[in-house]
Scaffold this motif. Sequence first.
Motif, PDB file in Angstrom:
ATOM      1  N   VAL A 235       0.864  -1.186   0.000  1.00 48.86           N
ATOM      2  CA  VAL A 235       0.000   0.000   0.000  1.00 48.86           C
ATOM      3  C   VAL A 235       0.902   1.238   0.000  1.00 48.86           C
ATOM      4  CG1 VAL A 235      -1.748   1.285   1.270  1.00 48.86           C
ATOM      5  CG2 VAL A 235      -1.820  -1.218   1.228  1.00 48.86           C
ATOM      6  N   VAL A 236       0.605   2.184  -0.902  1.00 49.15           N
ATOM      7  CA  VAL A 236       1.358   3.437  -0.961  1.00 49.15           C
ATOM      8  C   VAL A 236       0.436   4.557  -0.486  1.00 49.15           C
ATOM      9  CG1 VAL A 236       2.675   5.041  -2.390  1.00 49.15           C
ATOM     10  CG2 VAL A 236       2.711   2.584  -2.904  1.00 49.15           C
ATOM     11  N   LEU A 237       0.846   5.245   0.570  1.00 49.91           N
ATOM     12  CA  LEU A 237       0.064   6.334   1.150  1.00 49.91           C
ATOM     13  C   LEU A 237       0.815   7.655   0.996  1.00 49.91           C
ATOM     14  CD1 LEU A 237      -0.973   4.633   4.523  1.00 49.91           C
ATOM     15  CD2 LEU A 237      -2.291   4.704   2.399  1.00 49.91           C
ATOM     16  N   ARG A 238       0.073   8.713   0.700  1.00 53.44           N
ATOM     17  CA  ARG A 238       0.680  10.043   0.631  1.00 53.44           C
ATOM     18  C   ARG A 238       0.069  10.918   1.720  1.00 53.44           C
ATOM     19  NH1 ARG A 238       0.666  12.762  -4.981  1.00 53.44           N
ATOM     20  NH2 ARG A 238      -1.601  12.804  -4.669  1.00 53.44           N
ATOM     21  N   PHE A 239       0.930  11.353   2.660  1.00 54.19           N
ATOM     22  CA  PHE A 239       0.501  12.237   3.735  1.00 54.19           C
ATOM     23  C   PHE A 239       0.772  13.692   3.340  1.00 54.19           C
ATOM     24  CE2 PHE A 239       0.830   8.279   5.994  1.00 54.19           C
ATOM     25  CZ  PHE A 239      -0.100   8.371   7.020  1.00 54.19           C
ATOM     26  N   GLN A 240      -0.192  14.577   3.656  1.00 52.01           N
ATOM     27  CA  GLN A 240       0.021  15.996   3.405  1.00 52.01           C
ATOM     28  C   GLN A 240       1.183  16.496   4.262  1.00 52.01           C
ATOM     29  OE1 GLN A 240      -1.704  17.186   0.991  1.00 52.01           O
ATOM     30  NE2 GLN A 240      -3.030  15.389   0.841  1.00 52.01           N
ATOM     31  N   GLU A 242       1.585  18.935   6.254  1.00 52.29           N
ATOM     32  CA  GLU A 242       1.295  19.332   7.633  1.00 52.29           C
ATOM     33  C   GLU A 242       0.920  18.148   8.518  1.00 52.29           C
ATOM     34  OE1 GLU A 242      -2.545  19.616   5.278  1.00 52.29           O
ATOM     35  OE2 GLU A 242      -0.427  20.142   4.983  1.00 52.29           O
ATOM     36  N   ALA A 243       0.849  16.934   7.921  1.00 52.94           N
ATOM     37  CA  ALA A 243       0.409  15.750   8.683  1.00 52.94           C
ATOM     38  C   ALA A 243       1.554  14.796   9.014  1.00 52.94           C
ATOM     39  CB  ALA A 243      -0.672  15.005   7.903  1.00 52.94           C
ATOM     40  N   LEU A 256       9.354   7.465   6.010  1.00 56.16           N
ATOM     41  CA  LEU A 256       8.700   8.605   5.365  1.00 56.16           C
ATOM     42  C   LEU A 256       9.611   9.163   4.280  1.00 56.16           C
ATOM     43  CD1 LEU A 256       7.242  10.438   8.496  1.00 56.16           C
ATOM     44  CD2 LEU A 256       6.162   8.711   7.067  1.00 56.16           C
ATOM     45  N   VAL A 257       9.163   9.102   3.040  1.00 59.01           N
ATOM     46  CA  VAL A 257       9.963   9.578   1.901  1.00 59.01           C
ATOM     47  C   VAL A 257       9.399  10.909   1.426  1.00 59.01           C
ATOM     48  CG1 VAL A 257      10.750   9.054  -0.430  1.00 59.01           C
ATOM     49  CG2 VAL A 257      10.422   7.188   1.226  1.00 59.01           C
ATOM     50  N   PRO A 258      10.212  11.981   1.429  1.00 58.24           N
ATOM     51  CA  PRO A 258       9.699  13.292   1.002  1.00 58.24           C
ATOM     52  C   PRO A 258       9.484  13.347  -0.513  1.00 58.24           C
ATOM     53  CG  PRO A 258      12.047  13.403   1.491  1.00 58.24           C
ATOM     54  CD  PRO A 258      11.599  12.031   1.891  1.00 58.24           C
ATOM     55  N   THR A 259       8.493  14.129  -0.954  1.00 59.43           N
ATOM     56  CA  THR A 259       8.221  14.311  -2.377  1.00 59.43           C
ATOM     57  C   THR A 259       8.500  15.772  -2.758  1.00 59.43           C
ATOM     58  OG1 THR A 259       5.902  14.918  -2.039  1.00 59.43           O
ATOM     59  CG2 THR A 259       6.399  12.572  -2.239  1.00 59.43           C
ATOM     60  N   ASN A 261       6.499  18.074  -3.782  1.00 58.02           N
ATOM     61  CA  ASN A 261       5.511  19.042  -3.280  1.00 58.02           C
ATOM     62  C   ASN A 261       5.397  19.025  -1.757  1.00 58.02           C
ATOM     63  OD1 ASN A 261       4.350  16.565  -2.999  1.00 58.02           O
ATOM     64  ND2 ASN A 261       2.435  17.082  -4.016  1.00 58.02           N
ATOM     65  N   GLU A 262       6.464  18.553  -1.095  1.00 62.14           N
ATOM     66  CA  GLU A 262       6.582  18.568   0.373  1.00 62.14           C
ATOM     67  C   GLU A 262       5.615  17.623   1.087  1.00 62.14           C
ATOM     68  OE1 GLU A 262       6.174  22.682   1.446  1.00 62.14           O
ATOM     69  OE2 GLU A 262       8.312  23.054   1.150  1.00 62.14           O
ATOM     70  N   ALA A 263       5.055  16.685   0.344  1.00 61.05           N
ATOM     71  CA  ALA A 263       4.248  15.633   0.979  1.00 61.05           C
ATOM     72  C   ALA A 263       5.184  14.500   1.412  1.00 61.05           C
ATOM     73  CB  ALA A 263       3.185  15.132   0.010  1.00 61.05           C
ATOM     74  N   TRP A 264       4.587  13.453   2.004  1.00 62.35           N
ATOM     75  CA  TRP A 264       5.391  12.335   2.499  1.00 62.35           C
ATOM     76  C   TRP A 264       4.775  11.028   2.023  1.00 62.35           C
ATOM     77  CZ3 TRP A 264       9.771  13.803   4.928  1.00 62.35           C
ATOM     78  CH2 TRP A 264       9.817  15.104   5.425  1.00 62.35           C
TER      79      TRP A 264
END
Length: 311
Positions: A235-240, A242-243, A256-259, A261-264
């Motif tokens: 499962v691949v999840l993208r956290f905002q 600020e979360a 947690l891998v940064p993207t 657009n600063e998501a994780w």
Amino acid sequence: MKLERLLSIIILLINHRMLQAKDLAKRFEVSVRTIYRDIEAINAAGIPIVTYQGVHGGIGLAEGYRLDRNLLTNDELATIVTALRSISTSYEKVQHQQLMEKMNSVVHPGDAEAFQSKTSRVLIDYSPWDNNTHLQEKLERIEQAIDTCLFIVFTYSDAQGKVTQRTAEPHTLILKGRQWYVQAYCTDREQFRLFKLRRMKSLSVDPKLSFTRRPLPEQKQIKGKQSSLSHKNEVVLRFQKEARHLAEDWFDAEELVPTENEAWLVKKAYPEDEWLYSFILSFGSHVEVLEPVHLRDVIAERAAQITKIYK
């Protein structure tokens, strides 16, 4: 539980020349038969115990035997006390407190302060946030059935919501993932099963139906929740952005891998079931499922159903 009862019996026998089995049974709230099984276990561990017949008979250590005070170091005693304190957070028993007091009394007065410091360094608190008295009652009832080898009868609701009436031989209480289970031989399925205590209703102990303990199966052979590596999907999840603090409650920082657009991003293998759906939905709008695609559809559908309720 059995471990602290065995240790308590050993300490009592060290401090008393002889004790009656019925007095021990009353003290620990178990049957006389259970006490004799405990005595056999202590004997098997290499501590010679003798039973004396007659009016003035009882149970005592073999003549001349003494337990070496240095059998357990202060560090080992501290480990036992820490474990008992942790167990007591979710399963309170008078015997736990009594045994901790006895362990403290074994320590030399000169080492008492350092010993107290060691036993206060770690506390694993298993207790739920709510004070669940019903769960405590179930634990006590099942332990009584285990000690006296009596069947338990209950109504069980499985993970799919199917409700059945069960009769089982309880063998072991297990605390796993903040949930209590009983490992029991189910007479209906004719095999060992794991039953979650929260799903057990109308639990009773049958005083007329006893059993002989069976050899326990290996852990991998126990039938419980139907999940294994072969049933897991990545499962691949993208956290905002600020979360991140929410993600760190469940995942290590290294996961947690940064993207750009600063998501994780988090990649993790899970069995797909009701727990996974609830887990993802618990993050609300702070997380998005990227893969697998069918899981996105499931979460979107459930979110729509929730929205419909509040409209």
